[in-house]
Design a protein around this motif. Structure first.
Motif, PDB file in Angstrom:
ATOM      1  N   TRP A 360       0.725  -1.118   0.107  1.00  0.00           N
ATOM      2  CA  TRP A 360       0.010   0.084  -0.015  1.00  0.00           C
ATOM      3  C   TRP A 360       0.921   1.219   0.115  1.00  0.00           C
ATOM      4  O   TRP A 360       0.610   2.153  -0.614  1.00  0.00           O
ATOM      5  CB  TRP A 360      -0.965   0.103   1.164  1.00  0.00           C
ATOM      6  N   SER A 361       1.952   1.166   0.783  1.00  0.00           N
ATOM      7  CA  SER A 361       2.734   2.258   0.656  1.00  0.00           C
ATOM      8  C   SER A 361       3.656   2.626  -0.863  1.00  0.00           C
ATOM      9  O   SER A 361       3.942   3.642  -0.937  1.00  0.00           O
ATOM     10  CB  SER A 361       4.036   2.102   1.971  1.00  0.00           C
ATOM     11  N   PHE A 362       3.964   1.389  -1.266  1.00  0.00           N
ATOM     12  CA  PHE A 362       4.403   1.370  -2.463  1.00  0.00           C
ATOM     13  C   PHE A 362       3.532   2.213  -3.614  1.00  0.00           C
ATOM     14  O   PHE A 362       4.022   2.898  -4.346  1.00  0.00           O
ATOM     15  CB  PHE A 362       4.850  -0.131  -3.082  1.00  0.00           C
ATOM     16  N   CYS A 363       2.451   1.842  -3.353  1.00  0.00           N
ATOM     17  CA  CYS A 363       1.658   2.405  -4.422  1.00  0.00           C
ATOM     18  C   CYS A 363       1.243   3.939  -3.982  1.00  0.00           C
ATOM     19  O   CYS A 363       1.117   4.779  -5.122  1.00  0.00           O
ATOM     20  CB  CYS A 363       0.159   1.533  -4.454  1.00  0.00           C
ATOM     21  N   LEU A 364       1.007   4.222  -2.869  1.00  0.00           N
ATOM     22  CA  LEU A 364       0.684   5.600  -2.428  1.00  0.00           C
ATOM     23  C   LEU A 364       1.897   6.611  -2.555  1.00  0.00           C
ATOM     24  O   LEU A 364       1.820   7.639  -3.095  1.00  0.00           O
ATOM     25  CB  LEU A 364       0.206   5.462  -1.027  1.00  0.00           C
ATOM     26  N   ASP A 365       2.936   6.057  -2.058  1.00  0.00           N
ATOM     27  CA  ASP A 365       4.267   6.995  -1.617  1.00  0.00           C
ATOM     28  C   ASP A 365       5.238   6.850  -2.620  1.00  0.00           C
ATOM     29  O   ASP A 365       5.877   7.926  -3.150  1.00  0.00           O
ATOM     30  CB  ASP A 365       4.812   6.631  -0.406  1.00  0.00           C
ATOM     31  N   VAL A 366       5.204   5.771  -3.458  1.00  0.00           N
ATOM     32  CA  VAL A 366       6.249   5.659  -4.463  1.00  0.00           C
ATOM     33  C   VAL A 366       5.641   5.944  -5.817  1.00  0.00           C
ATOM     34  O   VAL A 366       6.373   6.622  -6.735  1.00  0.00           O
ATOM     35  CB  VAL A 366       6.907   4.261  -4.472  1.00  0.00           C
ATOM     36  N   ARG A 367       4.710   5.093  -6.167  1.00  0.00           N
ATOM     37  CA  ARG A 367       3.744   5.257  -7.558  1.00  0.00           C
ATOM     38  C   ARG A 367       2.975   6.447  -7.520  1.00  0.00           C
ATOM     39  O   ARG A 367       2.543   6.723  -8.611  1.00  0.00           O
ATOM     40  CB  ARG A 367       3.185   4.069  -7.680  1.00  0.00           C
ATOM     41  N   HIS A 368       2.812   7.319  -6.480  1.00  0.00           N
ATOM     42  CA  HIS A 368       1.909   8.379  -6.184  1.00  0.00           C
ATOM     43  C   HIS A 368       0.413   8.139  -6.831  1.00  0.00           C
ATOM     44  O   HIS A 368      -0.140   8.943  -7.488  1.00  0.00           O
ATOM     45  CB  HIS A 368       2.565   9.499  -6.797  1.00  0.00           C
ATOM     46  N   GLU A 369      -0.242   7.024  -6.299  1.00  0.00           N
ATOM     47  CA  GLU A 369      -1.612   6.755  -6.783  1.00  0.00           C
ATOM     48  C   GLU A 369      -2.304   7.259  -5.592  1.00  0.00           C
ATOM     49  O   GLU A 369      -2.162   7.302  -4.271  1.00  0.00           O
ATOM     50  CB  GLU A 369      -1.862   5.421  -7.224  1.00  0.00           C
ATOM     51  N   SER A 370      -3.758   7.342  -5.782  1.00  0.00           N
ATOM     52  CA  SER A 370      -4.585   7.803  -4.576  1.00  0.00           C
ATOM     53  C   SER A 370      -5.106   6.812  -3.932  1.00  0.00           C
ATOM     54  O   SER A 370      -5.092   5.530  -4.333  1.00  0.00           O
ATOM     55  CB  SER A 370      -5.767   8.621  -5.190  1.00  0.00           C
ATOM     56  N   PRO A 371      -5.747   7.117  -2.808  1.00  0.00           N
ATOM     57  CA  PRO A 371      -6.214   5.867  -2.055  1.00  0.00           C
ATOM     58  C   PRO A 371      -7.248   5.058  -2.733  1.00  0.00           C
ATOM     59  O   PRO A 371      -7.390   3.743  -2.790  1.00  0.00           O
ATOM     60  CB  PRO A 371      -6.944   6.364  -0.874  1.00  0.00           C
ATOM     61  N   ILE A 372      -8.294   5.703  -3.576  1.00  0.00           N
ATOM     62  CA  ILE A 372      -9.282   5.121  -4.393  1.00  0.00           C
ATOM     63  C   ILE A 372      -8.752   4.296  -5.411  1.00  0.00           C
ATOM     64  O   ILE A 372      -9.098   3.089  -5.551  1.00  0.00           O
ATOM     65  CB  ILE A 372     -10.315   6.408  -4.856  1.00  0.00           C
ATOM     66  N   GLU A 373      -7.664   4.815  -6.160  1.00  0.00           N
ATOM     67  CA  GLU A 373      -6.981   3.950  -7.013  1.00  0.00           C
ATOM     68  C   GLU A 373      -6.510   2.660  -6.620  1.00  0.00           C
ATOM     69  O   GLU A 373      -6.729   1.513  -7.295  1.00  0.00           O
ATOM     70  CB  GLU A 373      -6.056   4.749  -7.529  1.00  0.00           C
ATOM     71  N   VAL A 374      -5.787   2.754  -5.677  1.00  0.00           N
ATOM     72  CA  VAL A 374      -5.204   1.461  -4.815  1.00  0.00           C
ATOM     73  C   VAL A 374      -6.193   0.625  -4.525  1.00  0.00           C
ATOM     74  O   VAL A 374      -6.281  -0.665  -4.477  1.00  0.00           O
ATOM     75  CB  VAL A 374      -4.453   1.930  -3.880  1.00  0.00           C
ATOM     76  N   GLY A 375      -7.430   1.253  -3.853  1.00  0.00           N
ATOM     77  CA  GLY A 375      -8.423   0.202  -3.438  1.00  0.00           C
ATOM     78  C   GLY A 375      -9.136  -0.570  -4.606  1.00  0.00           C
ATOM     79  O   GLY A 375      -9.147  -1.624  -4.486  1.00  0.00           O
ATOM     80  N   VAL A 376      -9.056  -0.066  -5.565  1.00  0.00           N
ATOM     81  CA  VAL A 376      -9.846  -0.509  -6.792  1.00  0.00           C
ATOM     82  C   VAL A 376      -8.670  -1.498  -7.385  1.00  0.00           C
ATOM     83  O   VAL A 376      -9.219  -2.647  -7.881  1.00  0.00           O
ATOM     84  CB  VAL A 376      -9.917   0.601  -7.882  1.00  0.00           C
ATOM     85  N   GLN A 377      -7.558  -1.281  -7.476  1.00  0.00           N
ATOM     86  CA  GLN A 377      -6.535  -2.285  -7.923  1.00  0.00           C
ATOM     87  C   GLN A 377      -6.674  -3.582  -7.086  1.00  0.00           C
ATOM     88  O   GLN A 377      -6.028  -4.493  -7.611  1.00  0.00           O
ATOM     89  CB  GLN A 377      -5.065  -1.576  -7.641  1.00  0.00           C
TER      90      GLN A 377
END
Length: 538
Positions: A360-377
């Motif tokens: 989750w940290s990789f997607c949010l903080d490194v790939r700079h995706e939003s929480p909604i985008e990560v949740g959908v993924q």
């Protein structure tokens, strides 16, 4: 049918778990009042297949006096406890940074407590809550669990008007609700499906299958409320309402226990208060130390003092459990196979907790995706979870050795961590990231029902609480302690907060998970080897 002819892979693992004495492998103590189907080393026919009378009466192993519609509602209510438990994880994980900004908290170690505090109490209180259910009614304590969850979910939302410390406390107390729900829900399933068979395997597999669904639903809705509605507390208010509705539904759907039978089974049983105090106190102190160490540093005196006191409490707990007549965990009766099974589960789920939080940290903080985008993924984990559960039920139906299934589960835990440790930052979602979402649920949804079914089949009806308690305790406590271990390693090797250090820290945490799951694979393979040496006539 002879005993040797009816001996299956599922029976064999139970044979390896049970010591050669006429009590349950988990150490039930007295045998008075135990149901005639109580398992012993000389009565494995009841483990391998439904009894003929049960099949003739219900067409399979359906619980008595239940229509198909009632049975579906019954199983649905029970597995809802697993859903809301995982919703609690997802709703703490997805908006973690948004909630932290609301409270003025930006340190990753402090933010991790939004998840760790919840998992800590879920894992710590389960055994005591399961034992209480064995004595005072699984249904009543299941209802109490939903009511408690509803109350503290409400207060978690209200804590948005307070501070981060109060929110952490509310999250921790919220976790006590699932600590009542999980073991007593599993015990209710175990008592209802006391004859092993297709329906029991499907029920327990479904209980594990909904875990990814619950986590995804919790994460997505929490992200929606926090990111779009701008009211992160709304997720907790909704949880409070759902908890209240499920309390009412459970009251009407779950059948009441046979009062005379339950009273006979509970007669003479005593609650191990000293063991509960020592065990709960020790687990909390050790976990707090492991999760605070990465935040403030292990050189801070109160951290290692808490750890030392925690180990002293656990030493006292072991002494108490070995000496009292009716322990919470009958350590005397636990065979080496039982300990190996639980250790394997712990290593796998510690890996899963590390993978989940750091991905989750990789997607949010490194790939700079939003929480909604990560949740959908994360949505593919739902489909993969149900496929894994179906595979588990299928393999059980084909009498595949549970030890082999545990090896498969540990591989399912290990591969996603390998992918997290090696995947390029800007690689397309449909490559390593997507594959990891497809594989991870197989670790979860094979290991949990496999271990639960193995232990449920191996204990009598009046001690079903201990079967659900042990597995659920190991699962939830391992998640929390695994995060502390990974956080400690990351703080020592990559303490910086710049983007490169952050990515390096995520890679390190993933390799910690690879190491833990790798050890679990070795342990599971050892169990396969030892299991195949068990004489077929045992």
């Amino acid at each position: 049918m002879s005993k040797e002819a009816s001996f299956s892979g599922e029976d064999a693992i139970c044979a390896s778990v049970i010591k050669d004495k006429p009590v349950s492998p988990m150490g039930v103590g007295e045998t008075d009042g135990i149901n005639p189907r109580t398992v012993s080393p000389t009565s494995f026919e009841s483990l391998g297949e439904p009894s003929n009378s049960s099949v003739e009466k219900h067409g399979d192993d359906r619980p008595p006096n239940m229509s198909l519609l009632h049975e579906l509602a019954f199983v649905g209510v029970i597995i809802s406890s697993q859903i809301v438990t995982q919703v609690g994880v997802g709703q703490g994980l997805a908006p973690m940074k948004i909630v932290g900004e609301h409270f003025g908290q930006y340190d990753a170690g402090k933010l991790s407590w939004y998840v760790a505090a919840y998992s800590l109490t879920v894992g710590t209180f389960i055994i005591a809550c399961g034992r209480a259910g064995d004595m005072y009614s699984h249904k009543k304590l299941f209802l109490f669990g939903y009511a408690w969850l509803s109350l503290w979910a409400l207060l978690s939302g209200i804590s948005s008007y307070s501070n981060s410390v109060f929110f952490d406390i509310c999250r921790g107390l919220q976790g006590i609700g699932p600590a009542f729900l999980l073991p007593n829900g599993l015990a209710i399933l175990g008592r209802a499906y006391h004859t092993p068979g297709r329906r029991k395997h499907l029920a327990f597999a479904s209980f594990g299958a909904v875990a990814p669904f619950g986590c995804c639903v919790g994460a997505i809705f929490a992200a929606l409320f926090a990111q779009l509605v701008k009211i992160w507390a709304l997720a907790y208010y909704v949880m409070a309402g759902v908890g209240l509705l499920m309390t009412i539904a459970s009251y009407f759907v779950i059948p009441d226990e046979d009062k005379e039978e339950f009273a006979r089974e509970a007669a003479g049983q005593k609650f191990d208060y000293y063991g509960a105090i020592a065990g709960i106190g020790g687990l909390i102190l050790i976990n707090v130390a492991w999760n605070q160490g990465p935040v403030v540093g292990w050189q801070v005196p109160y951290v290692y003092i808490l750890l030392i006191i925690g180990f002293l409490f656990m030493a006292a707990f072991i002494v108490i459990e070995l000496t009292v007549a009716q322990p919470l965990i009958p350590l005397k009766e636990m065979s080496p196979a039982t300990i190996r099974i639980l250790s394997t589960i712990a290593l796998g789920w510690a890996t899963f907790g590390i993978w989940l939080v750091y991905l989750w940290s990789f997607c949010l903080d490194v790939r700079h995706e939003s929480p909604i985008e990560v949740g959908v993924q994360f949505l593919p984990t739902i489909v993969a979870g149900f496929c894994a559960a179906g595979l588990t039920a299928f393999l059980f139906g084909r009498h595949v050795e549970p030890t082999v299934m545990m090896v498969i589960a540990l591989i399912g835990f290990c591969i996603p961590s390998i992918l997290l440790a090696t995947m390029p930052v800007h690689q397309t979602y449909w490559s390593a990231l997507f594959v990891s979402f497809l594989i991870a649920p197989f670790g979860m949804d094979i290991s949990f029902p496999t271990a639960t079914i193995m232990l449920s089949n191996a204990v009598p009806r009046n001690r079903q609480g201990i079967a659900g308690s042990l597995v659920a305790t190991v699962v939830n406590y391992a998640i929390s302690i695994g995060l502390g271990i990974a956080g400690t390693v990351v703080r020592q090797l990559s303490p910086g907060q710049d983007p490169q250090s952050l990515l390096h820290g995520i890679r390190i945490a993933a390799y910690v998970g690879v190491g833990l799951s790798g050890a679990g694979i070795v342990l599971a393979l050892i169990e396969v080897f030892l299991h195949r040496k068990v004489p077929k006539g045992l």
